[in-house]
Motif scaffolding. Structure first.
Motif, short mmCIF file in Angstrom:
data_model
loop_
_atom_site.label_atom_id
_atom_site.label_comp_id
_atom_site.label_asym_id
_atom_site.label_seq_id
_atom_site.Cartn_x
_atom_site.Cartn_y
_atom_site.Cartn_z
N HIS A 185 0.79 -1.22 0.00
CA HIS A 185 0.00 0.00 0.00
C HIS A 185 0.83 1.28 0.00
CE1 HIS A 185 -4.07 -1.50 0.09
NE2 HIS A 185 -3.73 -2.41 0.99
N TRP A 200 -2.51 0.12 -10.49
CA TRP A 200 -3.03 -0.17 -9.15
C TRP A 200 -2.36 0.77 -8.16
CZ3 TRP A 200 -1.08 -1.48 -4.41
CH2 TRP A 200 -1.97 -2.00 -3.46
N GLY A 202 -1.66 1.92 -4.18
CA GLY A 202 -1.73 1.61 -2.76
C GLY A 202 -2.41 2.73 -1.98
N ASP A 203 -2.99 2.38 -0.85
CA ASP A 203 -3.73 3.37 -0.06
C ASP A 203 -2.85 4.53 0.39
OD1 ASP A 203 -5.98 1.83 -0.33
OD2 ASP A 203 -5.81 0.87 1.66
N GLU A 204 -1.55 4.29 0.55
CA GLU A 204 -0.64 5.32 1.06
C GLU A 204 0.34 5.82 0.01
OE1 GLU A 204 1.20 4.31 4.80
OE2 GLU A 204 -0.51 3.04 5.38
N CYS A 205 0.12 5.49 -1.27
CA CYS A 205 1.02 6.01 -2.29
C CYS A 205 0.76 7.50 -2.46
CB CYS A 205 0.85 5.26 -3.61
SG CYS A 205 -0.58 5.70 -4.60
N ARG A 210 0.92 8.23 -7.92
CA ARG A 210 -0.34 7.90 -8.59
C ARG A 210 -0.34 8.47 -10.02
NH1 ARG A 210 -5.74 6.67 -7.05
NH2 ARG A 210 -5.03 6.48 -4.89
N ASP A 234 -9.86 -3.29 -10.53
CA ASP A 234 -10.88 -3.93 -9.70
C ASP A 234 -11.44 -5.19 -10.37
OD1 ASP A 234 -10.75 -2.05 -7.65
OD2 ASP A 234 -12.16 -0.70 -8.66
N ALA A 252 1.96 -0.96 3.81
CA ALA A 252 2.85 -0.01 3.13
C ALA A 252 4.31 -0.25 3.52
CB ALA A 252 2.45 1.41 3.47
#
Length: 363
Positions: A185, A200, A202-205, A210, A234, A252
């Motif tokens: 993440h 894809w 990650g939640d913390e990228c 991004r 997805d 992460a």
């Protein structure tokens, strides 16, 4: 990391100009060649290494098992002609022979252009900012020419997963195992499955990563000339390609390390001497001040140690042998002073300059 000679070996070439280099540096722009083994047919045929032009559609793609030659020719202002920078790039898994030939070909190209280029040694993942600036992105792929790489269609394409890394100068994308557990993440990833290309996040990228991953996805799709499209991470197809599910994604991992910037106050100057028959580096005292170009003597060769990069400066009065052995001299210096062998190296002749040189000797 392979340690290469500066002037090649008998197998590197016969002294005749390499026809693959014909026309190099005639116009402004970027040229890339890959070192290739031109082994002849038949049992026991000796290897004959040379270079082959790399497809422009793959500029920025580098195989870890290969070595490359890169020429950047820049139009000078006010009709001042062309300035040239010759880089040889070494993958972390390239052979010593390939590394030797890459260095040899850099010298050959320098000679072809009448000694005008500045020479640079680059290594995988440690490229200079100047080298990075030539490409929209850098992609490091496993394998190399010895692994039998050849052009394939999207239907035959070997799927690859890339981890996108933050850099100030370009996107770096490192190929990683095709497994769902490779995802974490803290970063963004791009899965190139041939006809489907996925991004894809990650939640913390970071927003930067991004954006970079999305750009890389678009570059790959555009390069397929309508034969590929952006996929949705997805979709089940994404996880099927990776042989897992979202539950395999790791927490992460923040292990990104940016290349250090040059600190002019921490640069050291060494004068090269071989008067005793053995290469010696004598430290030149700067009296606690930053280095000044006036400290460079036209009759000598100097090493500028910038900690994270090294410059070999060749005075106009130095010998032909000193000029030919400049890169080998740099490697000897790195080894004796405990510097990593992946340290970027510039070879500069008196009167030339480079981004690295200018960052050390600031006017």
């Amino acid at each position: 990391m392979p340690a290469e000679a500066a002037t090649g070996s008998a197998s590197a070439g016969s002294g005749d100009p390499d026809p693959q280099l014909e026309g190099a540096g005639a116009v402004a722009g970027l040229r890339v060649w890959r070192v290739e083994n031109r082994r002849g047919d038949g049992a026991g045929a000796a290897a004959k290494f040379g270079v082959a032009a790399w497809p422009t559609s793959q500029y920025g793609d580098f195989y870890r098992g290969d070595a490359y030659l890169v020429l950047k020719s820049t139009q000078l202002p006010h009709g001042g002609g062309l300035a040239h920078d010759v880089h040889f790039w070494l993958g972390s898994q390239c052979t010593k022979d390939e590394a030797t030939v890459a260095a040899y070909k850099a010298v050959e190209l320098d000679t072809l252009l009448s000694g005008a280029p500045v020479q640079h040694r680059e290594t995988e993942g440690k490229e200079s900012p100047q080298f990075q600036s030539y490409f929209r992105s850098l992609r490091y792929m496993n394998g190399g020419i010895d692994s039998g790489f050849s052009h394939v269609t999207p239907d035959e394409y070997e799927a690859r997963l890339y981890q996108v890394r933050k850099t100030k100068h370009t996107t770096r994308a490192f190929q990683c195992p095709m497994e769902a557990s490779s995802l974490h993440h803290g970063d963004a990833f791009v899965l190139d499955a041939g006809r489907e290309v996925y991004a894809w996040f990650g939640d913390e990228c970071s927003p930067f990563e991004r954006a970079r991953a999305a750009n890389l996805q678009a570059e790959i799709v555009d390069g397929r000339m309508g034969k590929a499209r952006k996929g949705d991470a997805d979709d089940d197809a994404f996880w099927e390609a990776l042989g897992g599910s979202a539950t395999d994604v790791r927490a992460a991992v923040h292990d990104k390390v940016e290349a250090d910037e040059i600190d002019a106050t921490k640069c050291d100057l060494y004068r090269l001497s071989d008067a005793t028959g053995e290469l010696a580096f004598t430290h030149v005292e700067a009296g606690g001040q930053v280095l000044d170009e006036k400290m460079l003597d036209t009759d000598d060769v100097f090493i500028i140690d910038a900690q994270v990069a090294t410059v070999v400066w060749i005075g106009a009065g130095s010998s032909d042998e000193e000029k030919a052995n400049a890169m080998r001299t740099a490697m000897t210096f790195l080894e004796r002073h405990g510097r990593p062998l992946h340290t970027p190296v510039n070879v500069i002749k008196q009167g030339q300059s480079s981004d690295l040189f200018r960052s050390i000797f600031k006017k």
